[in-house]
Motif scaffolding. Structure first.
Motif, PDB file in Angstrom:
ATOM      1  N   SER A  91       3.439  47.445 -31.211  1.00  0.00           N
ATOM      2  CA  SER A  91       3.547  47.312 -29.621  1.00  0.00           C
ATOM      3  C   SER A  91       5.007  46.853 -29.369  1.00  0.00           C
ATOM      4  O   SER A  91       5.729  47.348 -28.330  1.00  0.00           O
ATOM      5  N   VAL A  92       5.679  45.864 -30.011  1.00  0.00           N
ATOM      6  CA  VAL A  92       7.001  45.628 -29.758  1.00  0.00           C
ATOM      7  C   VAL A  92       7.952  46.709 -30.081  1.00  0.00           C
ATOM      8  O   VAL A  92       8.827  46.821 -29.249  1.00  0.00           O
ATOM      9  N   ALA A  93       7.607  47.456 -31.278  1.00  0.00           N
ATOM     10  CA  ALA A  93       8.590  48.381 -31.708  1.00  0.00           C
ATOM     11  C   ALA A  93       8.681  49.379 -30.618  1.00  0.00           C
ATOM     12  O   ALA A  93       9.638  49.939 -30.204  1.00  0.00           O
ATOM     13  N   PHE A  94       7.441  50.011 -30.352  1.00  0.00           N
ATOM     14  CA  PHE A  94       7.525  50.913 -29.138  1.00  0.00           C
ATOM     15  C   PHE A  94       7.938  50.325 -27.749  1.00  0.00           C
ATOM     16  O   PHE A  94       8.416  51.347 -27.278  1.00  0.00           O
ATOM     17  N   GLY A  95       7.531  49.165 -27.615  1.00  0.00           N
ATOM     18  CA  GLY A  95       8.115  48.830 -26.387  1.00  0.00           C
ATOM     19  C   GLY A  95       9.733  48.787 -26.385  1.00  0.00           C
ATOM     20  O   GLY A  95      10.386  49.170 -25.277  1.00  0.00           O
ATOM     21  N   LEU A  96      10.137  48.308 -27.323  1.00  0.00           N
ATOM     22  CA  LEU A  96      11.989  48.541 -27.425  1.00  0.00           C
ATOM     23  C   LEU A  96      12.338  49.658 -27.279  1.00  0.00           C
ATOM     24  O   LEU A  96      13.285  50.086 -26.571  1.00  0.00           O
ATOM     25  N   GLN A 205      20.725  40.124 -31.602  1.00  0.00           N
ATOM     26  CA  GLN A 205      20.050  39.900 -30.304  1.00  0.00           C
ATOM     27  C   GLN A 205      18.621  39.988 -30.344  1.00  0.00           C
ATOM     28  O   GLN A 205      17.850  39.333 -29.545  1.00  0.00           O
ATOM     29  N   PHE A 206      17.862  40.800 -30.999  1.00  0.00           N
ATOM     30  CA  PHE A 206      16.503  41.023 -31.336  1.00  0.00           C
ATOM     31  C   PHE A 206      15.862  39.466 -31.666  1.00  0.00           C
ATOM     32  O   PHE A 206      15.116  38.955 -31.245  1.00  0.00           O
ATOM     33  N   ARG A 207      16.440  39.162 -32.731  1.00  0.00           N
ATOM     34  CA  ARG A 207      15.977  37.999 -33.545  1.00  0.00           C
ATOM     35  C   ARG A 207      16.030  36.613 -32.795  1.00  0.00           C
ATOM     36  O   ARG A 207      15.289  35.868 -32.755  1.00  0.00           O
ATOM     37  N   PHE A 208      17.362  36.576 -32.153  1.00  0.00           N
ATOM     38  CA  PHE A 208      17.570  35.159 -31.179  1.00  0.00           C
ATOM     39  C   PHE A 208      17.180  35.186 -29.810  1.00  0.00           C
ATOM     40  O   PHE A 208      17.303  34.277 -29.017  1.00  0.00           O
ATOM     41  N   ILE A 209      17.199  36.293 -29.402  1.00  0.00           N
ATOM     42  CA  ILE A 209      16.870  36.560 -27.987  1.00  0.00           C
ATOM     43  C   ILE A 209      15.661  37.122 -27.386  1.00  0.00           C
ATOM     44  O   ILE A 209      14.562  36.575 -26.803  1.00  0.00           O
ATOM     45  N   THR A 210      15.415  38.435 -27.842  1.00  0.00           N
ATOM     46  CA  THR A 210      14.209  39.087 -27.480  1.00  0.00           C
ATOM     47  C   THR A 210      12.855  38.293 -28.127  1.00  0.00           C
ATOM     48  O   THR A 210      12.075  38.148 -27.462  1.00  0.00           O
ATOM     49  N   LEU A 211      12.856  38.177 -29.388  1.00  0.00           N
ATOM     50  CA  LEU A 211      11.720  37.511 -29.766  1.00  0.00           C
ATOM     51  C   LEU A 211      11.268  36.289 -29.454  1.00  0.00           C
ATOM     52  O   LEU A 211      10.131  36.255 -28.768  1.00  0.00           O
ATOM     53  N   THR A 217       4.569  36.533 -24.142  1.00  0.00           N
ATOM     54  CA  THR A 217       3.819  37.874 -23.705  1.00  0.00           C
ATOM     55  C   THR A 217       2.969  37.966 -25.203  1.00  0.00           C
ATOM     56  O   THR A 217       1.878  38.377 -25.334  1.00  0.00           O
ATOM     57  N   LEU A 218       3.625  37.662 -26.223  1.00  0.00           N
ATOM     58  CA  LEU A 218       2.963  37.913 -27.588  1.00  0.00           C
ATOM     59  C   LEU A 218       1.724  36.991 -27.996  1.00  0.00           C
ATOM     60  O   LEU A 218       0.928  37.496 -28.553  1.00  0.00           O
TER      61      LEU A 218
END
Lengths: 296, 430
Positions: A91-96, A205-211, A217-218
């Motif tokens: 869901s995160v991969a598709f969301g991105l 950016q994904f590792r330190f901001i998005t996640l 949400t997760l």
């Protein structure tokens, strides 16, 4: 003044509390009470007789009742763990993918992903049972084209439960993608711009901001995914009937078989209580883990 | 005449015709079955015929998949609005009667049934001597085999003994062509247990004797061993054996597509075979169950179905339901001295159980496929109808499936089956 405030708050809360009490708490308490009784589902509550912990001893005992229950509990745990482990990252991969503004057809992809969630489970089950068909199923025909021999899918105790998990992931991932997109919209764009200025690449950016900023949400998605997975019933009832060798016999289906088909209301209630307790423990553990991370 | 007088007269007239309109009020009864849409259409046509002489009774038919039939009866039969009539499997009767979901038959219906049906069938429709249903179908198991595959494998005749059976299964197996010699069934309790039980009784054994399980017998041990031998030799492939909620699925697909040489199944699947095979149905023949070394002659397991009436339905609905069932199963309601029910059953290849119906359908019952079943009826042993029977059946299913998939040995399967059955039947008898 405070007393008047309390009285009016009580009056305003009373309708909601009464409804919750009647439709949620009362059935739960009734199920707990029945779990200590010997009771046939087809008879009145007055015919129930108190037998203490016998139902619980039976469902954890060495007889077929105990083996079937622990087997169903294990199957449910495996089904839930696999479903959550696949649904959340997907869901995160598709969301991105969908959230990227510069990707053409993002809206169309979002619609396609969510549409699987709107298809009734009866239709999903019928279609997937044919897709998985060992002799004439398209999946095996496609595998044959790349030189892979026919797979048993639903016909083998080793692969039947996993096959049902894939069906569930296919149907649910669209809904969780929408949740992931909602989480992504909450992250300020300025953070990414600052990170870019600092030289962070996409992965960083994904590792330190998005996640980290999607943690809440997760957590919500995980709780909903767990509850949905634990309640799985239709694909098992429609396609596998819990087989082969009980490999897809999940708890909701087993409780239905014991409590309704065999009318063993006391045993079925004891199983339902154990399912409820397991769910409470897992969800509480998840929240505790998330709180600890927040404190860190 | 003033408005007040007109109103009073109209009210008086209304009261006067009230009793008459009460008598003319129609009774609605519903009939729950697991039959296919084509068969449901035949039942609806019979209900229309009945309505010609009984215009006040309307019968609606509702069908659910076999897998949902017991659940629907249990969940909806407890109320007056549930189905008035239900078609049930005899194994379910003791517990439905215990829970007072089904009504005992009125004396007139009971005496008619006791005089017109064989005693064994009447006893399967009774609990503690009280008749609860009107029996309709009887099902019996036999060996179905594909004559074309037999010819290819050079087998001249169907196997009569277990040694010949194992030998034929080996010869019919062709792994490269995805072909198995003998097709077992899994994921469906009756589909797993009845063929096993048919082999067991043809080896001189029994499932239950005097209310107690006897799966620890030498004969039962040999039957479990036969299954293990067939699996280990590759003559039976469990992955080809799965059934779905509609009692169809890969086990049926493999037989109709010529990938299974032999199978043990009941007469009712004639219509499924005809639909699946078309012209190739003529390749299928029927033979008695092969006899084991401890058996004397071929036996088979039989079971019956009956129609019961909802004990919680209103008095008028119950009366109308019994009247409709008496008509439906009467030799005057069908063609040429057969009952309308037997005409419906014969359309599916199902054997009717009323003695006069068997006579009336003599010609069709003499067909190549069905005559094999009729011939084994006399030596068939009824599947034990005991409290806890459904749970016992599902538990034995699990053990046999575990044996099919190589999860347990024949010896362990036998010990587990006996221990589980003992605990289930003891608990149910309390």
């Amino acid at each position: 003044m405070i007393q008047r405030y309390r009285a009016s708050a009580g009056i305003m809360l009373a309708p909601a509390v009464t409804l919750i009490g009647i439709f949620i708490l009362l059935p739960m308490l009734l199920t707990v009470w029945l779990s200590f009784q010997d009771w046939s589902t087809q008879t009145s509550f007055s015919s129930a007789s108190f037998i203490g912990l016998d139902n619980f001893r039976e469902i954890f005992g060495p007889t077929s009742v105990g083996r079937d229950f622990t087997g169903a509990l294990t199957n449910t745990a495996i089904y839930t763990a696999l479903s959550v482990a696949l649904i959340l990252p997907l869901s995160v991969a598709f969301g991105l993918m969908v959230y990227q503004h510069d990707v053409a057809g993002g809206t169309a992809l979002r619609t396609v992903l969510f549409s699987t969630y709107m298809v009734p489970m009866i239709a999903v089950a019928l279609v997937w049972s044919k897709l998985y068909s060992p002799s004439e199923g398209p999946l095996n025909q496609m595998l044959g084209l790349i030189g892979v021999g026919p797979q048993p899918f639903l016909s083998s105790p080793r692969s039947a439960l996993i096959s049902i998990v894939f069906l569930n992931v296919w149907q649910q991932v669209g809904y969780f993608t929408v949740l992931a997109i909602a989480g992504l919209t909450q992250i300020p764009g300025s953070l990414y711009e600052a990170a870019k200025l600092d030289g962070a690449n996409r992965f960083e950016q994904f590792r330190f901001i998005t996640l980290p900023l999607m943690r809440r949400t997760l957590l919500f998605s995980a709780v909903i995914a767990i509850i949905n997975a634990v309640q799985v019933f239709e694909p098992v009832a429609l396609i596998t009937q819990g087989g082969p060798v009980g490999s897809t016999n999940v708890l909701t289906y087993h409780i239905h078989r014991v409590g309704i088909e065999r009318a063993q209301g006391g045993l079925g209630s004891a199983m339902a209580v154990m399912l409820m307790l397991s769910l409470i423990v897992v969800v509480c553990a998840l929240f505790a883990l998330a709180n600890r991370k927040d404190q860190e | 005449m003033s408005f007040a007088w007109t109103s009073k007269l109209a009210l008086a007239a209304g009261f006067a015709i009230l009793p008459a309109s009460g008598w003319a009020q129609s009774v609605n009864i519903s009939y729950l079955t697991h039959w296919s849409p084509e068969t449901v259409a035949l039942l609806e046509a019979a209900a229309k015929d009945y309505a010609k002489t009984n215009p006040d009774v309307s019968v609606t038919v509702r069908a659910v998949p076999f897998g949902d039939l017991l659940t629907t009866l249990r969940s909806q039969g407890g109320g007056a609005d549930g189905p008035t009539i239900g078609g049930i499997y005899d194994l379910w009767l003791p517990e439905l009667a215990r829970d007072k979901l089904v009504a005992p038959a009125p004396d007139a219906v009971a005496s008619e049934v006791k005089g017109a049906w064989p005693a064994g069938v009447v006893s399967a429709a009774s609990v503690e001597g009280k008749l609860y249903g009107v029996p309709n179908e009887i099902d019996v198991y036999a060996l179905n085999y594909n004559k074309a595959l037999f010819k290819q494998a050079g087998i001249a005749a169907p196997p009569k003994t277990w040694d010949e059976f194992k030998d034929a299964a080996r010869k019919l197996t062709n792994k490269n062509a995805g072909q198995q010699g003998f097709g077992m069934i899994n994921s469906w309790a009756a589909g797993v247990v009845h063929p096993f039980a048919s082999l067991l009784v043809s080896n001189g054994g029994e499932l239950v004797k005097d209310g107690k399980p006897v799966l620890d017998s030498k004969q039962a041990g040999e039957t479990f061993q036969l299954y293990e031998d067939l699996i280990k030799s590759g003559a039976s492939v469990p992955a080809m054996a799965t059934a779905d909620a509609n009692t169809t699925g890969p086990f049926l697909d493999n037989f109709v597509s010529g990938k299974t040489g032999m199978i043990i199944m009941a007469n009712w699947w004639e219509s499924a075979l005809k639909t699946g095979m078309g012209d190739k149905f003529t390749d299928i023949a029927t033979a008695p169950i092969p006899v084991g070394s401890s058996g004397d002659k071929p036996h088979s397991i039989s079971y019956s179905w009956m129609t019961v009436v909802n004990a919680n339905a209103g008095q008028a609905e119950q009366k109308a339901a019994w009247d409709f069932l008496a008509w439906l199963n009467n030799p005057k309601s069908g063609k040429n001295g057969a009952s309308a029910m037997s005409d419906i059953l014969m359309s599916m290849g199902i054997l009717p159980s009323r003695t006069s119906d068997i006579d009336a359908h003599k010609d069709k019952l003499g067909s190549e496929f069905l005559s094999g079943y009729v011939s084994v009826l006399a030596d068939a042993k009824p599947f034990p109808v005991v409290p806890g029977g459904q749970e016992f059946s599902e538990s034995l299913q699990q053990t046999i499936e575990a044996l099919q998939y190589g999860q347990v040995s024949a010896k362990d399967a036998q010990a587990t089956a006996q221990a589980d059955a003992t605990s289930i039947l003891e608990r149910a008898a309390k």
